[in-house]
Design an enzyme around this catalytic site. Structure first.
Site, PDB file in Angstrom:
ATOM      1  N   LYS A   1      14.731  29.990 -12.053  1.00  0.00           N
ATOM      2  CA  LYS A   1      13.335  30.350 -11.914  1.00  0.00           C
ATOM      3  C   LYS A   1      13.275  31.709 -11.235  1.00  0.00           C
ATOM      4  CE  LYS A   1      10.724  30.184  -8.891  1.00  0.00           C
ATOM      5  NZ  LYS A   1      10.135  31.252  -7.963  1.00  0.00           N
TER       6      LYS A   1
ATOM      7  N   THR B   1      18.305  36.666  -5.774  1.00  0.00           N
ATOM      8  CA  THR B   1      16.881  36.934  -5.933  1.00  0.00           C
ATOM      9  C   THR B   1      16.087  35.925  -6.745  1.00  0.00           C
ATOM     10  OG1 THR B   1      17.414  38.459  -7.715  1.00  0.00           O
ATOM     11  CG2 THR B   1      17.133  39.393  -5.550  1.00  0.00           C
TER      12      THR B   1
ATOM     13  N   GLU C   1       6.488  39.455 -13.317  1.00  0.00           N
ATOM     14  CA  GLU C   1       5.037  39.264 -13.239  1.00  0.00           C
ATOM     15  C   GLU C   1       4.293  40.424 -13.889  1.00  0.00           C
ATOM     16  OE1 GLU C   1       4.932  36.450  -9.261  1.00  0.00           O
ATOM     17  OE2 GLU C   1       4.710  38.621  -9.020  1.00  0.00           O
TER      18      GLU C   1
ATOM     19  N   ASN D   1      -0.476  38.555  -7.946  1.00  0.00           N
ATOM     20  CA  ASN D   1      -0.129  38.476  -6.536  1.00  0.00           C
ATOM     21  C   ASN D   1      -1.346  38.490  -5.620  1.00  0.00           C
ATOM     22  OD1 ASN D   1       2.945  38.445  -6.106  1.00  0.00           O
ATOM     23  ND2 ASN D   1       2.641  39.873  -7.790  1.00  0.00           N
TER      24      ASN D   1
END
Length: 415
Positions: free
Chosen positions: A190, A201, A287, A410
């Site tokens: 993930k 990371t 993202e 975010n």
């Protein structure tokens, strides 16, 4: 984060058909860690005799699960009892003080109880919001159901359960034939945001049916990390919870005792391929990403300088926004090379976008076509190459573009 994100335009067509790893079984549940009705817990049981290796974030604010896993892997292992991995999404259990440690202890004790394992052989990870106490009682309450639903062919379900802002589950596998017999490798990961090279990371779990002693397994894992998970970046931010674990169940016919043997070499190559596949998938799910970008640096004074330059380019907001706007603004690449701190000579370096020579000998190439470069930038898979012309140092990094969707995701992350 409220609402479901659209699947990344860079996503693969489907989840791969992973080889089943005998001795590794999985189950998932919706425990309500953060959101009701969302599958958010994954349990993996590893058969007796399994060995486990791991690399973790170097962050100074590592989460309680990371600290616990590091301590356990540093201690003598009771591999004859098997092992287990428990992962939850929705809450990172990071920067939660002693309460975070207590949550880890409670979850490990619960897993140890339902699977009849020593708590020292239970490894946990948490991903999600930082700074909020983990409702570990909800996870513990789901353990009995999880333990009864374990299955060796539930890898895709496990990959989905650990997702946060991911838009698709990430899996990769290989089956190789060796002189010691077939070896199967399968893994899932993930990761979408808070991705920068500083170990792994993200959360990654890889399994093989080969028998590999723990020290050698750790060597294989550590050796493949620098050019895979430590070579990617989405946003330059390193998570508190990064965990990369490799488990060898030993249930296949192959046993590896020497990394330099033919079998060891074949295994190392296949493991690297699986890790690189997963690392690329994380970048492709960055993202808000719409472009997958390879940054290849060669001709540097040494490999360390090449890495500095590659990551300077890959992490530059100016470079990444230009890519998002499909603007072949090669001046931003020049800027990123110069700010890296690595040795560079204006008159020796060359820059290419794909096969297009953009600049060389301290100036724009006389054959450079802005129209051709602009057309190239419209593609989804791009390559920026920089040749320093100094020596033989080289490094390749992978990144994505930076779009307004990254801000949207975010800004709303905790709502």
């Amino acid at each position: 984060m409220a609402g479901k994100l659209p699947v990344s335009p860079l996503a693969p067509a489907s989840f791969p058909d992973l080889p089943v790893i005998e001795g590794a079984s999985f189950a998932t549940a919706a425990a309500g860690v953060r959101y009701a009705g969302r599958t958010d817990v994954m349990l993996c049981r590893l058969a007796p005799g399994s060995t486990v290796a791991g690399v973790f974030t170097t962050s100074a604010t590592r989460s309680s699960p990371v600290l616990d896993c590091q301590a356990k892997l540093a201690a003598p292992a009771e591999s004859d009892r098997g092992a287990a991995i428990l992962v939850n999404s929705g809450n990172a259990n990071a920067f939660t003080g002693r309460a975070g440690d207590e949550s880890v202890e409670a979850v490990c004790a619960g897993v140890a109880d339902v699977l009849d394992l020593p708590a020292s052989r239970v490894f946990t990870a948490s991903t999600g919001v930082i700074g909020e106490r983990l409702a570990h009682d909800r996870i513990v309450a789901a353990l009995q159901t999880l333990s009864t639903n374990l299955s060796e062919d539930a890898g895709e379900d496990a990959a989905r359960a650990i997702m946060t802002t991911d838009t698709y589950p990430k899996g990769a596998g290989r089956v190789i034939e060796t002189e010691a017999g077939p070896i199967r490798i399968a893994g899932f990961a993930k990761g979408s945001g808070m991705i920068a090279p500083d170990m792994a990371t993200m959360l990654v779990y890889i399994f093989t049916d080969a028998a590999v002693p723990q020290p050698l397994l750790q060597e294989f894992l550590a050796g493949a990390t620098p050019s895979t998970f430590n070579a990617i970046t989405v946003d330059g931010d390193t998570s508190t919870s990064d965990s990369l674990m490799l488990a060898a169940t030993g249930r296949g016919s192959a046993r590896i005792e020497d990394a330099a043997s033919a079998t060891g070499t074949a295994f190392a190559e296949a493991l690297h391929a699986v890790m690189l596949d997963l690392a690329h998938q994380v970048v492709r799910d960055g993202e808000g990403a719409t472009k997958f970008v390879e940054v290849a640096v060669s001709g540097a004074r040494d490999d360390a300088d090449a890495k500095r330059i590659a990551l300077s380019i890959a992490n530059s907001p100016l470079v990444k926004t230009a890519i998002a706007g499909e603007d072949p603004n090669w001046g931003r690449v020049v800027m990123a090379v110069g700010k890296s701190g690595a040795e560079a000579d204006r008159d020796a370096l060359a820059i290419r976008f794909g096969d297009i020579l953009v600049a060389e000998k301290g100036w724009v190439s006389p054959d450079y076509s802005e129209e051709a470069a602009a057309a190239y930038m419209k593609g989804q898979d791009l390559r920026i190459a920089v040749d320093l012309g100094l020596a033989s140092g080289a490094f390749t990094a992978w990144t994505c573009d930076l779009t307004h969707a990254y801000i949207d995701i975010n800004a709303d992350y905790r709502s």
